[in-house]
Design a protein around this motif. Structure first.
Motif, short mmCIF file in Angstrom:
data_model
loop_
_atom_site.label_atom_id
_atom_site.label_comp_id
_atom_site.label_asym_id
_atom_site.label_seq_id
_atom_site.Cartn_x
_atom_site.Cartn_y
_atom_site.Cartn_z
N PHE A 77 0.81 -1.22 0.00
CA PHE A 77 0.00 0.00 0.00
C PHE A 77 0.84 1.27 0.00
O PHE A 77 0.38 2.31 -0.46
N SER A 78 2.08 1.20 0.50
CA SER A 78 2.95 2.38 0.45
C SER A 78 3.30 2.73 -0.99
O SER A 78 3.28 3.90 -1.39
N THR A 79 3.60 1.70 -1.78
CA THR A 79 3.89 1.90 -3.20
C THR A 79 2.67 2.41 -3.94
O THR A 79 2.76 3.33 -4.77
N TYR A 80 1.50 1.83 -3.64
CA TYR A 80 0.27 2.24 -4.32
C TYR A 80 -0.11 3.67 -3.94
O TYR A 80 -0.64 4.42 -4.77
N ALA A 81 0.15 4.06 -2.70
CA ALA A 81 -0.13 5.44 -2.27
C ALA A 81 0.74 6.42 -3.03
O ALA A 81 0.28 7.51 -3.41
N GLU A 82 1.99 6.05 -3.27
CA GLU A 82 2.89 6.92 -4.03
C GLU A 82 2.37 7.12 -5.45
O GLU A 82 2.41 8.22 -5.99
N GLY A 90 3.20 7.99 -0.01
CA GLY A 90 3.90 6.72 0.11
C GLY A 90 5.00 6.77 1.15
O GLY A 90 5.19 5.82 1.92
N PHE A 91 5.73 7.89 1.18
CA PHE A 91 6.79 8.08 2.16
C PHE A 91 6.22 8.07 3.58
O PHE A 91 6.72 7.36 4.47
N THR A 92 5.16 8.84 3.79
CA THR A 92 4.58 8.98 5.13
C THR A 92 4.03 7.67 5.65
O THR A 92 4.35 7.23 6.77
N ILE A 93 3.18 7.01 4.87
CA ILE A 93 2.52 5.80 5.36
C ILE A 93 3.52 4.65 5.47
O ILE A 93 3.40 3.78 6.34
N MET A 447 5.07 13.70 7.02
CA MET A 447 4.43 14.30 5.85
C MET A 447 5.22 15.50 5.34
O MET A 447 5.38 15.68 4.13
N SER A 448 5.75 16.29 6.26
CA SER A 448 6.55 17.46 5.88
C SER A 448 7.81 17.03 5.14
O SER A 448 8.17 17.61 4.11
N ILE A 449 8.47 15.99 5.66
CA ILE A 449 9.67 15.48 5.00
C ILE A 449 9.32 14.94 3.62
O ILE A 449 10.03 15.19 2.63
N GLY A 450 8.21 14.22 3.53
CA GLY A 450 7.77 13.67 2.25
C GLY A 450 7.46 14.74 1.22
O GLY A 450 7.80 14.60 0.04
N LEU A 451 6.82 15.82 1.66
CA LEU A 451 6.50 16.91 0.74
C LEU A 451 7.77 17.61 0.24
O LEU A 451 7.86 17.99 -0.93
N LEU A 453 10.72 16.16 -0.10
CA LEU A 453 11.33 15.23 -1.06
C LEU A 453 10.60 15.27 -2.40
O LEU A 453 11.22 15.24 -3.47
N GLN A 454 9.28 15.36 -2.35
CA GLN A 454 8.50 15.41 -3.58
C GLN A 454 8.79 16.69 -4.35
O GLN A 454 8.91 16.69 -5.58
N TYR A 455 8.89 17.80 -3.61
CA TYR A 455 9.19 19.09 -4.26
C TYR A 455 10.57 19.06 -4.92
O TYR A 455 10.74 19.52 -6.06
N LYS A 456 11.56 18.49 -4.22
CA LYS A 456 12.91 18.40 -4.78
C LYS A 456 12.93 17.50 -6.01
O LYS A 456 13.64 17.79 -6.98
#
Length: 474
Positions: A77-82, A90-93, A447-451, A453-456
């Motif tokens: 589910f982490s992969t599917y969330a991504e 995906g990172f957060t969950i 979630m903050s760390i994931g966001l 990473l996604q922005y970068k």
């Protein structure tokens, strides 16, 4: 130590391994011991909480099965969330899920230590906890097929014990079992203040607690990627896991509320256990020792299953760049060795910390466990949202999933609404507020760390795109 870059996981797990691994993750002390407290608060109507929780896990497993059959992945589910929501999801969950199992291992080892200390009081609880932690951790360093066999036999003890309990319980309810002081038939369902003696409130609170106890059924979709035919094995295992969990949980709880008055003073006593009390009333000798053995094998099985699950989730996170690359390295036998080491390090550290009473290790464990309080519902919510979006993507591309969620999209929306309502309700219930705050803070940090990473990642992709200068006229 010989290692290689991923992909390098073994493909040696069989259907029976996958099925037992999911059962091992779900059936633990929460069923054998914790269910007594739930019944003592909600009365016979506690069975409604277990039915609702069972229905939810059936729907969630169906959704997860649809995604896993279409695209098996160690990250599940982490992969599917991504893919469905974004890298941050995906990172957060994924990290929340890893944190849940890494901490639960420490708790299961402590329970095992308590039982062994009761048998052999010459050694301290702390020593037994450390020994069990090291012993159970060593199992996941083996090749996955051998681990699957160990977990199969661990879980089989639980299955045999519950099956025997159900057989004896049915015989007692039908008045074929004449021993003991348990009441035959169904009179206990209404005899002591009615079916819902304390009102609807305790039943709803019980429902929130019950839903957490089902977390672990999804392990089958994580482990399926280490089988020779992931799609086929996923389909088989999910169908098997769903009906077995419902039978073991709902069936056994129904028999307990039939045979034991909900206001029995021992039923709600901490650490006593509903199974033990039921068998005592049925006149079965040596119940305490039998149930201690069953609980010991159960928590050991949950520990081993949790360690496997945490290591594979960490391996998947590393594959996707959401964890250090070190964790995607595997040994020649297919074991993600560094992910396995990292996933048991927290349990080992807490087991060692127990020897330093001045640091109040039990308070530290309780504090850390609070951060996992809502993770089960968050996992369920992410699965439902991911299935909703990925199914629509498949429909737009003309694909048809091999396993379909029923009554799509209506039932998926209903599950999302139900889980969201439960999360909101927890904010207003005193006993859950600490869990909401603790898990909420952990979630926001990840979630903050994931966001970020996604922005970068987006910025890097944008910088890599070729840029064309506009043509000049004339």
């Amino acid at each position: 130590m010989q290692t290689k870059e991923s992909p390098g996981l073994s493909q040696a797990l069989k259907t029976r391994h996958l099925t037992m691994m999911s059962i091992a993750g779900v059936i633990g002390a929460a069923l054998f011991v914790g269910s007594g407290g739930i019944i003592a608060k909600a009365g016979p109507a506690a069975i409604l909480a277990y039915i609702a929780g069972g229905a939810l896990v059936v729907f969630i497993m169906r959704m997860l099965g649809e995604m896993a059959a279409s695209s098996p992945s160690t990250g599940s589910f982490s992969t599917y969330a991504e893919r469905a929501i974004g890298r941050w999801a995906g990172f957060t969950i994924g990290w929340l899920y890893w944190w849940f199992w890494a901490l639960l291992m420490a708790w299961e080892a402590y329970i095992a230590g308590l039982i062994l200390h009761e048998w052999f009081p010459a050694l301290s609880v702390n020593m037994f906890t450390l020994v069990m932690t090291l012993f159970l951790c060593s199992i996941n360093f083996m090749q996955v097929r051998k681990y699957g066999e160990v977990e199969f036999w661990f879980a089989l003890i639980k299955v045999v014990a519950i099956s025997a309990f159900i057989i004896v319980g049915v015989a007692a309810v039908m008045n074929f079992w004449q021993g003991g002081a348990a009441t035959a038939g169904f009179s206990n369902l209404t005899a002591h203040g009615g079916f819902m003696p304390n009102g609807i409130g305790p039943v709803l609170i019980a429902l929130l607690g019950v839903m957490f106890s089902f977390l672990g059924a999804e392990i089958v979709t994580i482990a399926a990627s280490e089988s020779k035919n992931p799609v086929q094995e996923t389909r088989r295992a999910i169908k098997s896991v769903v009906w077995r969990i419902c039978l073991f949980y709902i069936g056994s709880i129904f028999l307990i509320v039939c045979l034991v008055p909900w206001n029995d003073p021992l039923l709600g006593q901490a650490g006593y256990g509903s199974y033990r009390r039921t068998l005592e009333l049925l006149g079965i000798p040596g119940v305490q020792w039998v149930m201690n053995f069953v609980v010991l094998t159960s928590v050991s099985s949950c520990f081993v299953s949790g360690h496997y699950t945490a290591s594979r989730m960490l391996y998947s996170l590393a594959q996707r760049g959401d964890a250090p690359k070190l964790f995607k390295q595997t040994r020649a036998n297919g074991t993600p060795i560094f992910a396995v080491i990292a996933s048991c390090s927290l349990a080992v550290a807490l087991a060692v910390l127990n020897f330093f009473e001045s640091l109040r290790p039990k308070d530290i464990l309780d504090l850390l466990m609070n951060t996992t309080g809502m993770i089960a519902l968050l996992v369920y919510l992410v699965i439902a949202i991911s299935q909703l979006r990925l199914r629509r993507q498949m429909q737009q591309s003309g694909q048809q999933p091999e396993i379909k969620m029923w009554l799509f999209p209506g039932l998926t929306y209903l599950v999302i609404f139900f889980i969201s309502a439960c999360l909101i309700a927890m904010m207003f219930i005193a006993e859950y507020q600490v869990l909401v705050v603790s898990t909420g803070i952990a979630t926001l940090v990840l979630m903050s760390i994931g966001l970020v990473l996604q922005y970068k990642q987006k910025a890097k992709l944008a910088a890599a795109r070729p840029r064309f200068k506009p043509l000049r006229r004339g």
